[in-house]
Design a protein around this motif. Structure first.
Motif, PDB file in Angstrom:
ATOM      1  N   PRO A 162       0.378  -0.957  -0.347  1.00 59.26           N
ATOM      2  CA  PRO A 162       0.168   0.215  -0.095  1.00 59.26           C
ATOM      3  C   PRO A 162       0.773   1.330   0.105  1.00 59.26           C
ATOM      4  N   THR A 163       2.339   1.139   0.495  1.00 63.70           N
ATOM      5  CA  THR A 163       2.525   2.496   0.917  1.00 63.70           C
ATOM      6  C   THR A 163       3.777   3.029  -0.386  1.00 63.70           C
ATOM      7  N   ARG A 164       3.846   1.921  -1.276  1.00 61.17           N
ATOM      8  CA  ARG A 164       4.587   1.488  -2.332  1.00 61.17           C
ATOM      9  C   ARG A 164       3.683   2.203  -3.825  1.00 61.17           C
ATOM     10  N   VAL A 165       2.514   1.779  -3.487  1.00 61.07           N
ATOM     11  CA  VAL A 165       1.022   1.919  -4.362  1.00 61.07           C
ATOM     12  C   VAL A 165       0.399   3.258  -4.475  1.00 61.07           C
ATOM     13  N   ALA A 166       0.572   3.723  -3.119  1.00 61.35           N
ATOM     14  CA  ALA A 166       0.029   5.219  -3.107  1.00 61.35           C
ATOM     15  C   ALA A 166       1.330   6.709  -3.487  1.00 61.35           C
ATOM     16  N   GLN A 167       2.887   5.980  -3.140  1.00 60.49           N
ATOM     17  CA  GLN A 167       3.746   6.238  -3.598  1.00 60.49           C
ATOM     18  C   GLN A 167       3.996   6.438  -4.975  1.00 60.49           C
ATOM     19  N   GLU A 168       4.100   5.605  -5.297  1.00 65.87           N
ATOM     20  CA  GLU A 168       4.588   5.406  -7.271  1.00 65.87           C
ATOM     21  C   GLU A 168       3.251   5.964  -7.817  1.00 65.87           C
ATOM     22  N   LYS A 169       1.785   6.708  -7.017  1.00 69.92           N
ATOM     23  CA  LYS A 169       0.788   6.959  -7.791  1.00 69.92           C
ATOM     24  C   LYS A 169       0.068   6.274  -8.985  1.00 69.92           C
ATOM     25  N   ILE A 170      -0.255   4.859  -8.488  1.00 67.22           N
ATOM     26  CA  ILE A 170      -0.419   3.795  -9.192  1.00 67.22           C
ATOM     27  C   ILE A 170      -1.502   3.535  -9.375  1.00 67.22           C
ATOM     28  N   ASP A 171      -2.243   3.444 -11.039  1.00 67.69           N
ATOM     29  CA  ASP A 171      -3.672   4.000 -10.881  1.00 67.69           C
ATOM     30  C   ASP A 171      -4.481   2.276 -11.197  1.00 67.69           C
ATOM     31  N   LEU A 172      -4.074   1.797 -10.571  1.00 70.70           N
ATOM     32  CA  LEU A 172      -4.372   0.626 -11.192  1.00 70.70           C
ATOM     33  C   LEU A 172      -3.540  -0.781 -10.294  1.00 70.70           C
ATOM     34  N   TYR A 173      -3.887  -1.405 -10.181  1.00 72.60           N
ATOM     35  CA  TYR A 173      -3.176  -2.702  -8.703  1.00 72.60           C
ATOM     36  C   TYR A 173      -3.901  -3.963  -9.478  1.00 72.60           C
ATOM     37  N   HIS A 174      -3.225  -5.019  -9.646  1.00 70.77           N
ATOM     38  CA  HIS A 174      -3.731  -6.191 -10.115  1.00 70.77           C
ATOM     39  C   HIS A 174      -2.754  -7.602  -9.270  1.00 70.77           C
ATOM     40  N   VAL A 175      -3.264  -8.165  -8.614  1.00 71.79           N
ATOM     41  CA  VAL A 175      -2.651  -9.342  -8.219  1.00 71.79           C
ATOM     42  C   VAL A 175      -3.628 -10.611  -8.827  1.00 71.79           C
ATOM     43  N   PRO A 176      -2.960 -11.148  -9.592  1.00 77.89           N
ATOM     44  CA  PRO A 176      -3.088 -12.634 -10.741  1.00 77.89           C
ATOM     45  C   PRO A 176      -2.532 -13.960  -9.631  1.00 77.89           C
ATOM     46  N   GLN A 177      -2.651 -14.062  -8.262  1.00 79.79           N
ATOM     47  CA  GLN A 177      -2.397 -15.711  -7.602  1.00 79.79           C
ATOM     48  C   GLN A 177      -4.284 -15.383  -6.987  1.00 79.79           C
ATOM     49  N   ASN A 178      -4.826 -15.452  -7.683  1.00 80.39           N
ATOM     50  CA  ASN A 178      -6.403 -15.726  -6.572  1.00 80.39           C
ATOM     51  C   ASN A 178      -7.107 -14.304  -6.193  1.00 80.39           C
ATOM     52  N   GLY A 179      -5.782 -13.028  -6.343  1.00 83.08           N
ATOM     53  CA  GLY A 179      -6.042 -12.487  -5.258  1.00 83.08           C
ATOM     54  C   GLY A 179      -5.536 -11.821  -3.828  1.00 83.08           C
ATOM     55  N   ILE A 180      -4.902 -13.308  -3.874  1.00 84.82           N
ATOM     56  CA  ILE A 180      -4.150 -13.543  -2.079  1.00 84.82           C
ATOM     57  C   ILE A 180      -2.951 -13.058  -2.294  1.00 84.82           C
ATOM     58  N   GLY A 181      -3.422 -11.738  -1.450  1.00 85.49           N
ATOM     59  CA  GLY A 181      -2.299 -11.086  -1.025  1.00 85.49           C
ATOM     60  C   GLY A 181      -2.844  -9.536  -1.398  1.00 85.49           C
ATOM     61  N   LEU A 182      -3.722  -9.399  -1.484  1.00 85.50           N
ATOM     62  CA  LEU A 182      -4.312  -8.228  -2.001  1.00 85.50           C
ATOM     63  C   LEU A 182      -4.068  -7.264  -0.659  1.00 85.50           C
ATOM     64  N   PRO A 183      -3.334  -5.866  -0.280  1.00 85.69           N
ATOM     65  CA  PRO A 183      -3.702  -5.296   0.844  1.00 85.69           C
ATOM     66  C   PRO A 183      -5.208  -5.023   0.672  1.00 85.69           C
ATOM     67  N   LYS A 184      -5.076  -4.595   1.951  1.00 82.89           N
ATOM     68  CA  LYS A 184      -6.519  -4.074   1.927  1.00 82.89           C
ATOM     69  C   LYS A 184      -6.976  -2.643   2.804  1.00 82.89           C
ATOM     70  N   THR A 185      -5.480  -1.687   2.306  1.00 82.36           N
ATOM     71  CA  THR A 185      -5.756  -0.491   2.434  1.00 82.36           C
ATOM     72  C   THR A 185      -6.179  -0.262   0.397  1.00 82.36           C
ATOM     73  N   LYS A 186      -7.065   0.324   0.186  1.00 79.34           N
ATOM     74  CA  LYS A 186      -7.101   0.598  -1.277  1.00 79.34           C
ATOM     75  C   LYS A 186      -7.167   2.030  -1.274  1.00 79.34           C
ATOM     76  N   HIS A 187      -5.636   2.625  -2.244  1.00 77.90           N
ATOM     77  CA  HIS A 187      -5.221   3.465  -3.512  1.00 77.90           C
ATOM     78  C   HIS A 187      -5.430   3.948  -4.505  1.00 77.90           C
ATOM     79  N   CYS A 188      -6.239   2.911  -4.679  1.00 82.02           N
ATOM     80  CA  CYS A 188      -6.612   2.860  -6.419  1.00 82.02           C
ATOM     81  C   CYS A 188      -7.749   1.560  -6.637  1.00 82.02           C
ATOM     82  N   GLN A 189      -7.906   1.671  -7.977  1.00 82.55           N
ATOM     83  CA  GLN A 189      -8.790   0.592  -8.661  1.00 82.55           C
ATOM     84  C   GLN A 189      -7.701  -0.733  -8.620  1.00 82.55           C
ATOM     85  N   GLN A 190      -8.453  -1.539  -7.586  1.00 85.33           N
ATOM     86  CA  GLN A 190      -7.973  -3.137  -7.597  1.00 85.33           C
ATOM     87  C   GLN A 190      -8.169  -3.872  -8.989  1.00 85.33           C
TER      88      GLN A 190
END
Length: 188
Positions: A75-103
């Motif tokens: 979540p810290t890096r996603v916010a710092q990098e100003k990511i617009d969309l974050y993708h977790v390809p392994q069944n979503g396992i590891g998806l951050p609980k904090t949401k800074h962008c579309q997931q």
């Protein structure tokens, strides 16, 4: 668009379906998509021997044995990098609980729900505890077949527009071979 991707599966699960999917996804996105900017979040620097990409797209993040990756580092890096969309390809396992962008998550199947005896008790527990949150939190779920889409809808009652089917393709190492060569191989 700036797209972040949890690329751990490409190294951790290489040789499995999810590992191959993640590896090929990273490789294809980097080589095909010239419009978007990517950040592949990766454990360590093993990517240097796996995927021929410019190093700056790989964001090496130190791992701990606890949930620090999902809860703090990503979540810290996603916010710092100003990511617009974050993708977790392994069944979503590891998806951050904090949401800074579309997931987005790729959910390959729901085997742990349907055939719990085929999963380790640890993975089954993670799957049962995390999957409802993942389905709720994601803006889009990618799945790999009509069958998996129906399972997702049955277990989580998601609307059609929240699920996209993107069929998987074979790796480029799988190609038709000459018929006589194949027959000789089978005979031997």
């Amino acid at each position: 668009m700036k797209i972040g991707l949890d690329a751990r599966g490409a190294i951790w699960y290489r040789g499995t379906g999810i590992g191959t999917y993640t590896y090929q996804l990273v490789k294809a996105l980097y080589s095909i998509d010239k419009r978007n900017e990517y950040r592949f979040f990766w454990p360590g620097d093993e990517f240097q021997n796996l995927i021929p990409c410019k190093y700056e797209v790989f964001q090496s993040i130190e791992l701990n044995k606890d949930r620090f990756w999902e809860e703090v580092r990503i979540p810290t890096r996603v916010a710092q990098e100003k990511i617009d969309l974050y993708h977790v390809p392994q069944n979503g396992i590891g998806l951050p609980k904090t949401k800074h962008c579309q997931q987005v998550a790729t959910v390959h199947d729901l085997i742990p729900f349907i055939y719990p005896e085929t999963s380790s008790s640890e993975y089954l527990l993670i799957f049962q505890n995390e999957m409802p949150r993942i389905m709720e939190q994601c803006d889009l779920i990618i799945t790999v077949s009509e069958f998996s889409k129906r399972d997702i809808q049955r277990y989580f009652n998601l609307p059609d527009e929240k699920i996209a089917i993107i069929y998987e393709a074979a790796e480029d190492i799988y190609q038709p071979i000459e018929k006589n060569k194949a027959k000789n191989f089978v005979k031997q």
